[in-house]
Design an enzyme around this catalytic site. Structure first.
Site, PDB file in Angstrom:
ATOM      1  N   ASP A 289       0.904  -1.143   0.000  1.00 35.36           N
ATOM      2  CA  ASP A 289       0.000   0.000   0.000  1.00 35.36           C
ATOM      3  C   ASP A 289       0.941   1.190   0.000  1.00 35.36           C
ATOM      4  OD1 ASP A 289      -1.527   2.248   0.785  1.00 35.36           O
ATOM      5  OD2 ASP A 289      -3.085   0.876   1.475  1.00 35.36           O
ATOM      6  N   HIS A 290       1.120   1.806  -1.163  1.00 32.67           N
ATOM      7  CA  HIS A 290       2.233   2.763  -1.259  1.00 32.67           C
ATOM      8  C   HIS A 290       2.047   3.982  -0.357  1.00 32.67           C
ATOM      9  CE1 HIS A 290      -0.316   4.800  -4.264  1.00 32.67           C
ATOM     10  NE2 HIS A 290       0.410   5.870  -4.061  1.00 32.67           N
TER      11      HIS A 290
ATOM     12  N   HIS B  17      -5.613   2.937   0.961  1.00 31.46           N
ATOM     13  CA  HIS B  17      -4.807   4.076   1.415  1.00 31.46           C
ATOM     14  C   HIS B  17      -5.452   4.846   2.576  1.00 31.46           C
ATOM     15  CE1 HIS B  17      -2.933   3.012  -2.250  1.00 31.46           C
ATOM     16  NE2 HIS B  17      -3.568   3.829  -3.059  1.00 31.46           N
TER      17      HIS B  17
END
Ligand code: BG6
Length: 510
Positions: free
Chosen positions: A194-195, A258
């Site tokens: 999950d950047h 996010h």
């Protein structure tokens, strides 16, 4: 400024010589994010020596063509610029392997190629598989990696997998994918990316909360009135994204992952330690505590879904959501969502978390704002003029990463008039350099074997439980809640403002 934690991470990663295999190597993610991240790690001297990068995809490309294609994009997007000399060395580490994702023979040849690389390096090496393909291939890739034995640990050398998002499209599909992943790789070797967790300011949330003694005593419902989490984007469905997006929508595309991750970091209890499981144990408790509204009517009353109509963004005319390329002209998918989320824990009892995400808003910005309760009015309420509202702590995730605190101050002069002022910290000016890209940190973490900033199986599933419940609520009645509208370039639909106004609050202007 040197960062001891990063130095430790880098030195751990540097001891782990590995080959990074990117599956889905001809796509945008590889070109725009993954390879520039690896290149920037090399530019900072942080890429472990001896790292090789093998891209695998279906297109019939040569090593040279692949390298050239990566180079042209790296020139455009690389955070630290593009240095010919460094790129010249870097490109020699990169090669291409052409194969269909369902072709067993292709994986057998990949395995031979990786053995050859290991031999050239003087022995066996570690392997990091990055699944960056379209999600429809995730199952096939995992299954074939397993059948080719590429998942197996060999003589003390690890084999790890990073799985890109979307991790499923609902709870059943996420569980299915989890079963396949865990049948192939051990959970400790699985990195669900999950950047947002790799963004500097997201990482700083834990430091802010737990390394500054002033916050913990007030980080609860006694002092905090509400929390807002906003992710605004000015773009729409460029680059053919409409096809994917119209099946996903804002809730699944960004809130499930996010924004719920950011919410967990704000709401979690202090972990017992900084180990991956210590932190993830606390985040998953938050996800389990999210209130599931009992009836579809309550779901409707606490959520807003919307699509943009034609408008102007940055002075340019843009079409409405339903007119976008590859979007169904009768689409009922939301490009904007606002939610009132309750975290049913002792700490957060009665404190609403307002979460919103929208495409085609006026600008790109993500921030968390913590709104504190007003001071008792006994001293100042009798004075003429309005007493400005309370303190707000703003954590800017992007751009202009930083933290600001709004405090009330006396205006200079003989009379007692008050104005809010801002204490502001900007990463760029305080630390004198731009923050690394999220993917840089996350790739380094995966090489170093640190899964703290990756989602664990139960986190992903709990987040889907919450999202599926909202989706079911929206579709439970014959007349699902109306799809609201907003003009592209505006700050969202009036219904979203009304959601706040019904409780006497307003969205913060970004
Ligand atoms: C992706 C979403 O995960 O995140 C996109 O699929 C979104 O729709 C993107 O635009 C935003 O990432 P960032 O880092 O640019 O905020």
């Amino acid at each position: 400024m040197s960062n001891p934690f990063r130095e430790e991470l880098v030195s751990q990663a540097r001891s782990e010589v590995c080959t990074v295999v990117i599956l889905g190597a001809t796509g945008d993610l590889t070109h725009r994010k993954l390879v520039p991240a690896l290149y920037n790690l090399a530019a900072e001297g942080e890429l472990p020596p001896g790292v090789k990068i093998v891209g695998m995809a279906r297109r019939d490309w040569s090593d040279e063509y692949f390298r050239d294609s990566l180079e042209s994009i790296n020139r455009e997007v690389s955070r630290s610029g593009h240095c010919e000399e460094l790129w010249g060395e870097f490109r020699e580490c990169v090669s291409y392997h052409c194969s269909e994702f369902q072709d067993a023979e292709g994986y057998r040849k990949l395995s031979e190629r990786l053995d050859e690389i290991d031999r050239e390096r003087g022995g066996a090496g570690n392997r990091l598989f990055y699944i960056a393909s379209a999600p429809g291939f995730f199952d096939d890739i995992l299954e074939h990696l397993g059948k080719a034995g590429l998942n197996a640990e060999r003589a003390g050398y690890w084999s790890r997998v990073i799985v890109e998002k979307p991790f499923g499209t609902d709870l059943p599909s996420a569980r299915h994918l989890n079963r396949i992943v865990n049948a192939t790789f051990q959970e400790r070797d699985t990195y669900r990316i999950d950047h947002y967790l790799g963004k500097e300011t997201a990482q700083n949330l834990m430091v802010l909360r737990f390394a500054n003694a002033i916050f913990e005593p007030i980080w609860n419902s006694r002092s905090i009135d509400s929390v807002q989490i906003t992710c605004a984007e000015h773009f729409g469905m460029e680059g053919g994204r409409g096809g994917y997006y119209d099946k996903a929508g804002a809730l699944r595309d960004m809130v499930q992952n996010h924004l719920l991750q950011l919410l967990s970091l704000v709401a979690m209890e202090p972990p017992t330690d900084l180990s991956a499981d210590g932190v993830r144990d606390e985040k998953v408790k938050v996800l389990r505590s999210l209130r599931q509204w009992e009836t579809p009517e309550l779901v409707a009353a606490n959520t807003v879904r919307a699509q943009y109509t034609a408008g102007h963004v940055n002075g340019k005319p843009v079409v409405g959501y339903r007119e976008e390329d590859r979007v169904d002209p009768e689409s009922m998918t939301e490009a904007y969502v606002a939610l009132r989320v309750m975290v049913d824990t002792w700490r957060w009892s009665g404190v609403p978390f307002y979460v919103r995400m929208g495409k085609r808003l006026p600008k790109k910005a993500t921030e968390i704002s913590v709104h504190f309760k007003d001071a008792p009015g006994v001293l100042f309420s009798a004075l003429p003029g309005r007493v400005p509202g309370g303190n707000v702590l703003v954590i800017r995730i992007q751009p202009d990463e930083g933290i600001s605190l709004r405090i009330i101050s006396k205006l200079p002069g003989a009379s007692l008039r008050m104005e809010p002022v801002k204490m502001d910290f900007h990463y760029a000016s305080s630390f004198g350099k731009s923050s690394p890209e999220a993917y840089e940190r996350l790739l380094l973490d995966a090489m170093a074997g640190d899964a703290t900033l990756f989602a664990r199986r139960d986190e992903v599933e709990e987040a889907w439980k919450f999202i599926d419940h909202l989706e079911r609520g929206w579709h439970a009645t014959e007349t699902p809640p109306k799809m609201a509208e907003y003009a592209a370039g505006s700050w969202g639909p009036v219904e979203s403002d009304a959601l706040m106004a019904s409780e006497g609050r307003t969205w913060r202007r970004l």
